[in-house]
Design a protein around this motif. Structure first.
Motif, PDB file in Angstrom:
ATOM      1  N   SER A  99      -4.836  -4.397   2.403  1.00  0.00           N
ATOM      2  CA  SER A  99      -4.208  -3.821   1.220  1.00  0.00           C
ATOM      3  C   SER A  99      -2.828  -2.917   1.440  1.00  0.00           C
ATOM      4  O   SER A  99      -2.833  -2.179   2.277  1.00  0.00           O
ATOM      5  CB  SER A  99      -5.127  -2.981   0.341  1.00  0.00           C
ATOM      6  OG  SER A  99      -6.261  -3.801  -0.083  1.00  0.00           O
ATOM      7  N   ALA A 100      -1.687  -3.172   0.791  1.00  0.00           N
ATOM      8  CA  ALA A 100      -0.569  -2.363   0.598  1.00  0.00           C
ATOM      9  C   ALA A 100      -0.917  -1.185  -0.124  1.00  0.00           C
ATOM     10  O   ALA A 100      -1.956  -1.210  -0.703  1.00  0.00           O
ATOM     11  CB  ALA A 100       0.636  -3.361   0.135  1.00  0.00           C
ATOM     12  N   SER A 101       0.088  -0.280   0.039  1.00  0.00           N
ATOM     13  CA  SER A 101      -0.218   0.902  -0.450  1.00  0.00           C
ATOM     14  C   SER A 101       0.022   0.815  -2.213  1.00  0.00           C
ATOM     15  O   SER A 101      -0.520   1.523  -2.949  1.00  0.00           O
ATOM     16  CB  SER A 101       0.880   1.995  -0.155  1.00  0.00           C
ATOM     17  OG  SER A 101       2.295   1.456  -0.250  1.00  0.00           O
ATOM     18  N   ALA A 102       0.588  -0.297  -2.612  1.00  0.00           N
ATOM     19  CA  ALA A 102       0.674  -0.691  -3.880  1.00  0.00           C
ATOM     20  C   ALA A 102       1.181  -1.943  -3.998  1.00  0.00           C
ATOM     21  O   ALA A 102       1.412  -2.695  -2.857  1.00  0.00           O
ATOM     22  CB  ALA A 102       1.573   0.138  -4.755  1.00  0.00           C
ATOM     23  N   ALA A 103       1.047  -2.580  -5.095  1.00  0.00           N
ATOM     24  CA  ALA A 103       1.417  -4.247  -4.989  1.00  0.00           C
ATOM     25  C   ALA A 103       1.708  -4.437  -6.500  1.00  0.00           C
ATOM     26  O   ALA A 103       1.707  -3.555  -7.445  1.00  0.00           O
ATOM     27  CB  ALA A 103       0.152  -4.791  -4.470  1.00  0.00           C
ATOM     28  N   LEU A 104       1.610  -5.955  -6.674  1.00  0.00           N
ATOM     29  CA  LEU A 104       1.889  -6.556  -7.980  1.00  0.00           C
ATOM     30  C   LEU A 104       1.055  -6.037  -8.948  1.00  0.00           C
ATOM     31  O   LEU A 104      -0.286  -5.620  -8.755  1.00  0.00           O
ATOM     32  CB  LEU A 104       1.515  -7.885  -7.934  1.00  0.00           C
ATOM     33  CG  LEU A 104       1.717  -8.902  -9.212  1.00  0.00           C
ATOM     34  CD1 LEU A 104       3.352  -9.347  -9.253  1.00  0.00           C
ATOM     35  CD2 LEU A 104       1.088 -10.143  -8.861  1.00  0.00           C
ATOM     36  N   PRO A 105       1.469  -5.534 -10.304  1.00  0.00           N
ATOM     37  CA  PRO A 105       0.793  -5.048 -11.200  1.00  0.00           C
ATOM     38  C   PRO A 105      -0.431  -5.975 -11.660  1.00  0.00           C
ATOM     39  O   PRO A 105      -0.428  -7.224 -11.724  1.00  0.00           O
ATOM     40  CB  PRO A 105       1.814  -4.910 -12.684  1.00  0.00           C
ATOM     41  CG  PRO A 105       2.918  -4.748 -11.715  1.00  0.00           C
ATOM     42  CD  PRO A 105       2.927  -5.565 -10.710  1.00  0.00           C
ATOM     43  N   THR A 106      -1.725  -5.413 -11.887  1.00  0.00           N
ATOM     44  CA  THR A 106      -2.835  -6.161 -11.985  1.00  0.00           C
ATOM     45  C   THR A 106      -2.791  -7.105 -13.000  1.00  0.00           C
ATOM     46  O   THR A 106      -2.544  -6.473 -14.318  1.00  0.00           O
ATOM     47  CB  THR A 106      -4.317  -5.317 -12.115  1.00  0.00           C
ATOM     48  OG1 THR A 106      -4.272  -4.794 -10.833  1.00  0.00           O
ATOM     49  CG2 THR A 106      -5.323  -6.305 -11.872  1.00  0.00           C
ATOM     50  N   PRO A 107      -2.756  -8.628 -13.026  1.00  0.00           N
ATOM     51  CA  PRO A 107      -2.796  -9.463 -14.307  1.00  0.00           C
ATOM     52  C   PRO A 107      -4.035  -9.387 -15.090  1.00  0.00           C
ATOM     53  O   PRO A 107      -5.022  -8.910 -14.503  1.00  0.00           O
ATOM     54  CB  PRO A 107      -2.472 -10.987 -13.532  1.00  0.00           C
ATOM     55  CG  PRO A 107      -3.028 -10.648 -12.274  1.00  0.00           C
ATOM     56  CD  PRO A 107      -2.919  -9.310 -11.603  1.00  0.00           C
ATOM     57  N   VAL A 108      -3.858  -9.946 -16.187  1.00  0.00           N
ATOM     58  CA  VAL A 108      -5.017 -10.015 -17.166  1.00  0.00           C
ATOM     59  C   VAL A 108      -6.174 -10.792 -16.470  1.00  0.00           C
ATOM     60  O   VAL A 108      -5.996 -11.530 -15.290  1.00  0.00           O
ATOM     61  CB  VAL A 108      -4.727 -10.723 -18.545  1.00  0.00           C
ATOM     62  CG1 VAL A 108      -3.619  -9.936 -19.219  1.00  0.00           C
ATOM     63  CG2 VAL A 108      -3.975 -12.071 -18.201  1.00  0.00           C
TER      64      VAL A 108
ATOM     65  N   SER B 160       3.312  -0.555   2.950  1.00  0.00           N
ATOM     66  CA  SER B 160       2.811   0.386   3.522  1.00  0.00           C
ATOM     67  C   SER B 160       3.505   1.244   4.650  1.00  0.00           C
ATOM     68  O   SER B 160       4.245   0.518   5.227  1.00  0.00           O
ATOM     69  CB  SER B 160       1.487   0.023   4.386  1.00  0.00           C
ATOM     70  OG  SER B 160       0.498  -0.627   3.428  1.00  0.00           O
ATOM     71  N   ASN B 161       3.483   2.827   4.350  1.00  0.00           N
ATOM     72  CA  ASN B 161       4.112   3.571   5.062  1.00  0.00           C
ATOM     73  C   ASN B 161       5.661   3.245   5.227  1.00  0.00           C
ATOM     74  O   ASN B 161       6.332   3.050   6.120  1.00  0.00           O
ATOM     75  CB  ASN B 161       3.786   3.343   6.563  1.00  0.00           C
ATOM     76  CG  ASN B 161       2.149   4.149   6.692  1.00  0.00           C
ATOM     77  OD1 ASN B 161       1.750   4.821   6.016  1.00  0.00           O
ATOM     78  ND2 ASN B 161       1.438   3.195   7.157  1.00  0.00           N
ATOM     79  N   VAL B 162       6.356   3.058   4.048  1.00  0.00           N
ATOM     80  CA  VAL B 162       7.832   2.394   3.981  1.00  0.00           C
ATOM     81  C   VAL B 162       8.597   3.678   3.902  1.00  0.00           C
ATOM     82  O   VAL B 162       8.463   4.685   3.450  1.00  0.00           O
ATOM     83  CB  VAL B 162       7.958   1.808   2.575  1.00  0.00           C
ATOM     84  CG1 VAL B 162       9.510   1.405   2.753  1.00  0.00           C
ATOM     85  CG2 VAL B 162       7.145   0.569   2.634  1.00  0.00           C
ATOM     86  N   VAL B 163       9.504   3.603   4.930  1.00  0.00           N
ATOM     87  CA  VAL B 163      10.422   4.701   5.009  1.00  0.00           C
ATOM     88  C   VAL B 163      11.824   4.328   4.592  1.00  0.00           C
ATOM     89  O   VAL B 163      12.365   3.145   5.109  1.00  0.00           O
ATOM     90  CB  VAL B 163      10.682   5.300   6.570  1.00  0.00           C
ATOM     91  CG1 VAL B 163      11.706   6.382   6.563  1.00  0.00           C
ATOM     92  CG2 VAL B 163       9.309   5.924   7.051  1.00  0.00           C
ATOM     93  N   THR B 164      12.563   5.016   3.874  1.00  0.00           N
ATOM     94  CA  THR B 164      13.865   4.538   3.286  1.00  0.00           C
ATOM     95  C   THR B 164      14.997   5.398   3.612  1.00  0.00           C
ATOM     96  O   THR B 164      14.710   6.500   3.788  1.00  0.00           O
ATOM     97  CB  THR B 164      13.897   4.402   1.713  1.00  0.00           C
ATOM     98  OG1 THR B 164      13.323   5.754   1.161  1.00  0.00           O
ATOM     99  CG2 THR B 164      12.902   3.195   1.348  1.00  0.00           C
TER     100      THR B 164
END
Length: 214
Positions: free
Chosen positions: A30-39, A88-92
């Motif tokens: 699992s990434a820290s966040a992802a695609l908005p959950t679909p219906v 995950s753990n993205v640095v910008t």
């Protein structure tokens, strides 16, 4: 007897750990966040039944008619926002470019540590949207579609997988990772329903088939 029960508890813990590891292999990290959950599947089937079935028409299509990667916040555009959301753990850096992190592509199960290895996929492609109704939209609405972070429309995936998908619909292309296909078609139908886009007959048949077990 106490030693026996201690060994038994350790054995149970080991078995549970193995099951969790197996589940991770099947479902992907699992990434820290992802695609908005679909219906849900049931809602997607209901939405699909209400969509207009029509022949597609690409006359006049130009990708530039969908202004994309607009500024979202500060120095961050839509692409950079999705990369940060899906990793995950993205640095910008100061320009909002991702300089490190880890990204799991749910389409093919690959993990990447360089943002340059990823594309931001328009789950319902821009050309597909044009074919199914967006040709009559205002530029403002096409811009909203191309940068939609609220619906399950934008996702970071392996670049060559996205390029192989191109502008195909589910009748001719689906993610190779079968565990993600239910999510993919639920998202596809939700986006088409929200934007009032049509489906062609082959596309609808494919969606019905993939949604059946969802």
């Amino acid at each position: 007897m106490a030693k026996f029960y201690a060994r038994r508890r350790l054995s149970i813990v080991a078995a549970l750990t193995g099951l969790l590891a197996s589940a991770s292999l099947l479902n992907g990290p699992s990434a820290s966040a992802a695609l908005p959950t679909p219906v849900s599947g049931a809602t997607a089937r209901s939405y699909l039944a209400s969509l207009t079935v029509a022949t597609e028409n690409r006359t006049g299509y130009n990708r530039d008619l969908f202004p994309h990667w607009i500024t979202v916040s500060g120095a961050c555009n839509t692409r950079e926002t999705v990369l940060k959301r899906d990793g995950s753990n993205v640095v910008t850096d100061s320009a909002c470019a991702s300089v490190s992190g880890s990204w799991y592509s749910p389409y093919d199960g690959a993990t990447w540590t360089a943002a340059s290895d990823l594309d931001i996929d328009h789950l319902v492609p821009l050309a597909e949207a044009w074919d199914s109704g967006a040709g009559s939209w205002t530029t403002s609405r096409r811009q909203s579609f191309a940068n939609d972070l609220t619906r399950p429309q934008l996702i970071a995936v392996t670049d060559n997988v996205n390029q192989a998908k191109g502008d195909q619909d589910p009748a001719t292309w689906m993610p190779s990772r079968t565990a993600y296909r239910c999510t993919y078609v639920r998202a596809w139908v939700q986006v088409k329903y929200y934007y009032g886009l049509s489906v062609d007959s082959a596309e609808k048949a494919a969606l019905q088939n993939y949604l059946a077990p969802c």
